[in-house]
Scaffold this motif. Structure first.
Motif, PDB file in Angstrom:
ATOM      1  N   ASN A 225       1.143  -1.244  -0.026  1.00  0.00           N
ATOM      2  CA  ASN A 225      -0.111   0.017  -0.035  1.00  0.00           C
ATOM      3  C   ASN A 225       0.778   1.267  -0.027  1.00  0.00           C
ATOM      4  OD1 ASN A 225       0.846  -0.499   2.860  1.00  0.00           O
ATOM      5  ND2 ASN A 225      -0.754   1.038   3.353  1.00  0.00           N
ATOM      6  N   ILE A 226       0.291   2.354  -0.489  1.00  0.00           N
ATOM      7  CA  ILE A 226       1.047   3.813  -0.437  1.00  0.00           C
ATOM      8  C   ILE A 226       0.810   4.006   1.278  1.00  0.00           C
ATOM      9  CG2 ILE A 226       0.871   6.036  -0.992  1.00  0.00           C
ATOM     10  CD1 ILE A 226       1.292   4.400  -3.222  1.00  0.00           C
ATOM     11  N   SER A 227       2.041   4.613   1.711  1.00  0.00           N
ATOM     12  CA  SER A 227       2.285   4.929   3.222  1.00  0.00           C
ATOM     13  C   SER A 227       1.190   5.679   3.686  1.00  0.00           C
ATOM     14  CB  SER A 227       3.599   5.619   3.406  1.00  0.00           C
ATOM     15  OG  SER A 227       3.484   5.677   4.545  1.00  0.00           O
ATOM     16  N   GLY A 228       0.496   5.281   4.830  1.00  0.00           N
ATOM     17  CA  GLY A 228      -0.609   6.044   5.212  1.00  0.00           C
ATOM     18  C   GLY A 228      -2.007   5.362   4.912  1.00  0.00           C
ATOM     19  N   GLU A 229      -2.132   4.721   3.733  1.00  0.00           N
ATOM     20  CA  GLU A 229      -3.406   4.123   3.272  1.00  0.00           C
ATOM     21  C   GLU A 229      -3.576   2.779   4.124  1.00  0.00           C
ATOM     22  OE1 GLU A 229      -5.508   5.269   1.060  1.00  0.00           O
ATOM     23  OE2 GLU A 229      -4.149   7.086   1.331  1.00  0.00           O
ATOM     24  N   PRO A 230      -4.596   2.391   4.055  1.00  0.00           N
ATOM     25  CA  PRO A 230      -4.993   0.920   4.801  1.00  0.00           C
ATOM     26  C   PRO A 230      -4.357  -0.240   4.177  1.00  0.00           C
ATOM     27  CG  PRO A 230      -6.987   1.990   4.462  1.00  0.00           C
ATOM     28  CD  PRO A 230      -6.031   2.727   3.568  1.00  0.00           C
ATOM     29  N   SER A 231      -3.753  -1.210   4.763  1.00  0.00           N
ATOM     30  CA  SER A 231      -2.930  -2.337   4.075  1.00  0.00           C
ATOM     31  C   SER A 231      -4.026  -3.237   3.531  1.00  0.00           C
ATOM     32  CB  SER A 231      -2.283  -3.200   5.184  1.00  0.00           C
ATOM     33  OG  SER A 231      -1.403  -2.654   5.871  1.00  0.00           O
ATOM     34  N   PRO A 232      -3.944  -3.690   2.181  1.00  0.00           N
ATOM     35  CA  PRO A 232      -4.830  -4.552   1.546  1.00  0.00           C
ATOM     36  C   PRO A 232      -4.866  -5.969   2.078  1.00  0.00           C
ATOM     37  CG  PRO A 232      -3.007  -4.358   0.494  1.00  0.00           C
ATOM     38  CD  PRO A 232      -2.569  -3.610   1.540  1.00  0.00           C
ATOM     39  N   ALA A 233      -6.157  -6.413   2.540  1.00  0.00           N
ATOM     40  CA  ALA A 233      -6.463  -7.685   3.231  1.00  0.00           C
ATOM     41  C   ALA A 233      -6.282  -8.665   1.942  1.00  0.00           C
ATOM     42  CB  ALA A 233      -7.790  -7.768   3.692  1.00  0.00           C
ATOM     43  N   ASN A 234      -6.383  -8.465   0.805  1.00  0.00           N
ATOM     44  CA  ASN A 234      -6.102  -9.593  -0.087  1.00  0.00           C
ATOM     45  C   ASN A 234      -5.700  -8.776  -1.470  1.00  0.00           C
ATOM     46  OD1 ASN A 234      -8.602  -8.941  -1.720  1.00  0.00           O
ATOM     47  ND2 ASN A 234      -9.584  -9.867  -0.082  1.00  0.00           N
ATOM     48  N   PHE A 235      -5.441  -9.623  -2.393  1.00  0.00           N
ATOM     49  CA  PHE A 235      -5.003  -9.087  -3.576  1.00  0.00           C
ATOM     50  C   PHE A 235      -5.714  -7.939  -4.454  1.00  0.00           C
ATOM     51  CE2 PHE A 235      -3.828  -9.211  -8.289  1.00  0.00           C
ATOM     52  CZ  PHE A 235      -2.934  -8.629  -8.415  1.00  0.00           C
ATOM     53  N   ASP A 236      -7.226  -8.333  -4.270  1.00  0.00           N
ATOM     54  CA  ASP A 236      -8.087  -7.525  -5.131  1.00  0.00           C
ATOM     55  C   ASP A 236      -7.992  -6.107  -4.481  1.00  0.00           C
ATOM     56  OD1 ASP A 236      -8.730  -9.483  -6.720  1.00  0.00           O
ATOM     57  OD2 ASP A 236     -10.851  -9.924  -5.674  1.00  0.00           O
ATOM     58  N   GLU A 237      -7.674  -5.905  -2.997  1.00  0.00           N
ATOM     59  CA  GLU A 237      -7.567  -4.573  -2.461  1.00  0.00           C
ATOM     60  C   GLU A 237      -6.199  -3.757  -2.710  1.00  0.00           C
ATOM     61  OE1 GLU A 237      -8.400  -4.817   1.589  1.00  0.00           O
ATOM     62  OE2 GLU A 237     -10.351  -5.791   1.285  1.00  0.00           O
ATOM     63  N   ILE A 238      -5.437  -4.423  -3.577  1.00  0.00           N
ATOM     64  CA  ILE A 238      -4.131  -3.460  -3.787  1.00  0.00           C
ATOM     65  C   ILE A 238      -4.388  -2.537  -4.923  1.00  0.00           C
ATOM     66  CG2 ILE A 238      -1.600  -3.717  -4.568  1.00  0.00           C
ATOM     67  CD1 ILE A 238      -1.664  -6.697  -3.605  1.00  0.00           C
TER      68      ILE A 238
END
Length: 187
Positions: free
Chosen positions: A133-146
């Motif tokens: 993720n871009i710093s400060g954004e939520p971490s993606p829980a799975n590939f589709d959220e990247i």
């Protein structure tokens, strides 16, 4: 998976950046001993290089190659934890200087995930693992959220587990003090 490992190895050996599944969330990774590759990861994440990143290893026996002194308590913790755990060690060595925290520490996680274990074993060096993720954004829980911006910035995207929609979480983080103190930074 074999083809993914082969391609990821080629990219890592050439100083490139991969997007890959880990034992926790999807990560952005590179050769943890290559300062230029580490610099690119910071740029992709738009993250200050004063915020260190962790490294993945496949075997606790290798920690001593990258840390001056491995406290006995660290090995005990690794044996009893039942979830992915990153341990922050003092006295980092043999890693890219821009990966090591200003206090000389480094976060190391021993992966038990099949893909990353095989990749690191064949690469024979630790790899950087930081959330995709871009710093400060939520971490993606799975590939589709990247974010597409991340996908476009890396040199290779691993195909293995892209269809896994499990809601994965980041690891626990424990910092070990020089006197054996244990500080749980994230449970």
């Amino acid at each position: 998976m074999h083809n993914d490992i082969k391609k990821a190895l080629e990219v890592l050996k050439s100083g490139g950046i991969i997007l890959y599944p880990t034992d926790t969330i999807w990560g952005i990774g590179c050769d943890a001993t290559n300062a230029e590759a580490v610099k690119r990861v910071y740029e992709i994440k738009q993250r200050e290089d004063s915020k260190s990143m962790l490294v993945l290893m496949e075997n606790p026996n290798r920690i001593s190659s990258y840390v001056d002194d491995v406290p006995e308590i660290a090995l005990d913790l690794l044996e009893v934890t039942n979830k992915p755990t990153t341990i922050i060690y003092s006295g980092a060595k043999n890693l890219a200087n821009n990966l090591i925290n200003s206090d000389g520490s480094i976060g190391i996680r021993i992966t038990d995930e099949n893909f990353t274990q095989q990749l690191i074993q064949r690469f024979r060096k630790p790899i950087v693992s930081t959330s995709a993720n871009i710093s400060g954004e939520p971490s993606p829980a799975n590939f589709d959220e990247i974010d597409e911006e991340i996908k476009e910035a890396v040199d290779y995207i691993v195909e293995y587990r892209q269809d896994d929609l499990s809601e994965n979480k980041a690891s626990s983080i424990i910092k070990l003090g020089l006197g054996g103190e244990i500080d749980i930074l994230r449970s």
